[in-house]
Enzyme design. Structure first.
Site, PDB file in Angstrom:
ATOM      1  N   GLN A  94       0.812  -1.212   0.000  1.00 18.55           N
ATOM      2  CA  GLN A  94       0.000   0.000   0.000  1.00 18.55           C
ATOM      3  C   GLN A  94       0.849   1.267   0.000  1.00 18.55           C
ATOM      4  OE1 GLN A  94      -2.442  -0.528   3.492  1.00 18.55           O
ATOM      5  NE2 GLN A  94      -3.607  -2.210   2.601  1.00 18.55           N
ATOM      6  N   HIS A 156      -0.933  -0.116   5.732  1.00 19.52           N
ATOM      7  CA  HIS A 156      -1.369   0.854   6.748  1.00 19.52           C
ATOM      8  C   HIS A 156      -0.343   1.969   6.982  1.00 19.52           C
ATOM      9  CE1 HIS A 156      -4.293  -2.343   8.637  1.00 19.52           C
ATOM     10  NE2 HIS A 156      -4.436  -2.198   7.333  1.00 19.52           N
ATOM     11  N   GLU A 249     -14.442   4.220  10.658  1.00 11.65           N
ATOM     12  CA  GLU A 249     -14.877   5.248  11.602  1.00 11.65           C
ATOM     13  C   GLU A 249     -14.631   6.651  11.083  1.00 11.65           C
ATOM     14  OE1 GLU A 249     -13.575   2.811  15.687  1.00 11.65           O
ATOM     15  OE2 GLU A 249     -12.694   4.770  15.223  1.00 11.65           O
ATOM     16  N   TYR A 259      -8.371   6.875  20.630  1.00 16.46           N
ATOM     17  CA  TYR A 259      -9.516   6.475  19.818  1.00 16.46           C
ATOM     18  C   TYR A 259      -9.718   4.966  19.735  1.00 16.46           C
ATOM     19  CZ  TYR A 259     -10.319  11.313  19.070  1.00 16.46           C
ATOM     20  OH  TYR A 259     -10.615  12.641  19.308  1.00 16.46           O
ATOM     21  N   TYR A 270     -10.533 -10.981  10.077  1.00 16.01           N
ATOM     22  CA  TYR A 270     -10.597 -11.401   8.681  1.00 16.01           C
ATOM     23  C   TYR A 270     -10.763 -12.907   8.542  1.00 16.01           C
ATOM     24  CZ  TYR A 270      -9.253  -6.688   7.330  1.00 16.01           C
ATOM     25  OH  TYR A 270      -9.242  -5.330   7.139  1.00 16.01           O
TER      26      TYR A 270
END
Length: 384
Positions: A94, A156, A249, A259, A270
């Protein structure tokens, strides 16, 4: 203004690295939302994965391509010019060249901010940099923060950039696929970070003086935040992040707050129907203002001004990857999510980046390599 889009060639030296065909000014899609009729037009295509978009002025969009390239787009004509001087980017998974942003009121010679994946001895990390644009080249490139976020995964990284208009820049870093990172204040992974525009640490950051925490951290407990936007009127910072299988979110970000990830989550593992974390809420951890189940896979977040579409003023817009649409979120006066609408589903596109033009039109990029715009529906469906 004329909106006929012509042939555009993206050049790097003498080597062609991209191609935009002759594009029609006719809308490829029409729609209506909250009484606002709009049309969608294709401005460019064939661009790899355009990850970030930033208007430099009325006529130019600077965009990043995840594979490590930059370009300047003139949306009125479709002409694209390559921009050299990009940082050395580590691509894979990513990762790559990520966001690009400029502060409100950008003028020629001001700083341009980027986030990208940088290879260091410990691994690959999300990095905030800044540079200036001279002709068609980035110069004076500076890494402002090479984050402590190295892991052995390729996922990520985050990462989006926002400004508060008061001399600060925010950017996001994912937990890099290692869940405990998000609760570890000794690393930047899984956090929203806040710096002065020159890269120094603001004295009023919440963890300044805490020897167990990194001073750049503004909030933590985030999974993979890929959208952030600041409302200068209400002085609210909004963030959107990926959940696992369910549990994306939208959060109202407050300094020093936790958070919850991975202790608190609305998602599932998963590998099976098992819930992630201990619960969906817990004292001392901030609750999201909106949760998506199933996941839409959010990629960006924008607060809309209302210039061209008055009924959308103050709405949040998020791009959706997995569910392939543009998500419009209506907020109440207290910042609570009242409703949502899913636009552009008929395009079947993974929407990656969003930016508002000076006249209030919405521009978006897709993972198929397109840049599209949404503007008010014109009589006859064509240009002015």
């Amino acid at each position: 203004m004329k909106y006929l889009l012509g042939v555009c060639v993206l050049l790097l030296g003498a080597s062609r690295i991209g191609w935009c065909e002759v594009l029609s000014q006719k809308p490829i899609l029409k729609g209506e939302s909250a009484g606002m009729k709009y049309q969608v037009e294709e401005v460019a295509k064939g661009l790899g994965v355009p990850w970030g978009l930033a208007f430099l002025d009325d006529t130019r969009i600077l965009f990043t391509i995840r594979e490590g390239k930059l370009g300047l787009l003139q949306p009125e004509t479709g002409e694209i010019t390559a921009v050299s001087g990009a940082p050395v980017v580590k691509t894979g998974g990513q990762g790559g060249l990520l966001d690009v942003a400029v502060a409100d009121g950008y003028r020629k010679g001001d700083w341009i901010y980027l986030t990208y994946c940088k290879a260091i001895e410990e691994g690959v990390v999300t990095t905030l940099a800044r540079a200036k644009l001279e002709q068609n080249r980035l110069t004076q490139m500076q890494d402002l923060l090479v984050t402590r976020s190295a892991t052995d995964t390729g996922r990520h990284f985050g990462s989006r950039i926002a400004f508060d208009g008061e001399g600060h820049v925010f950017f996001t870093v994912g937990e890099r696929g290692v869940r405990p990172n998000a609760q570890d204040l000794s690393v930047h992974a899984g956090s929203v970070l806040r710096l002065n525009l020159d890269g120094s640490v603001p004295a009023d950051n919440p963890f300044v003086g805490n020897k167990q925490a990194l001073p750049e951290i503004w909030s933590y407990g985030h999974r993979n935040p890929q959208g952030i936007t600041y409302d200068p009127v209400s002085k609210r910072l909004w963030e959107i992040e990926h959940g696992p299988r369910g549990g994306d979110e939208i959060n109202l970000i407050l300094p020093g707050r936790n958070y919850g990830w991975p202790v608190v989550s609305h998602g599932k593992e998963y590998w099976g129907p098992k819930a992630v974390g201990e619960a969906t809420s817990k004292p001392g951890m901030e609750a999201a203002i909106k949760v998506y189940i199933p996941s839409i896979a959010p990629s960006s977040l924008m607060l809309y001004s209302g210039k061209a579409f008055p009924a959308w003023k103050g709405n949040l817009f998020a791009g959706a990857l997995a569910l392939q649409h543009l998500n419009r979120i209506v907020l109440d006066a207290n910042g609570k999510a009242q409703s949502e609408q899913r636009l552009l589903e008929d395009l079947h596109e993974r929407i990656r980046a969003l930016v508002e033009s000076p006249e209030g039109w919405l521009y978006l990029s897709t993972d198929s390599g397109r840049i599209l715009r949404i503007r008010p529906l014109q009589k006859g469906g064509g240009g002015k």
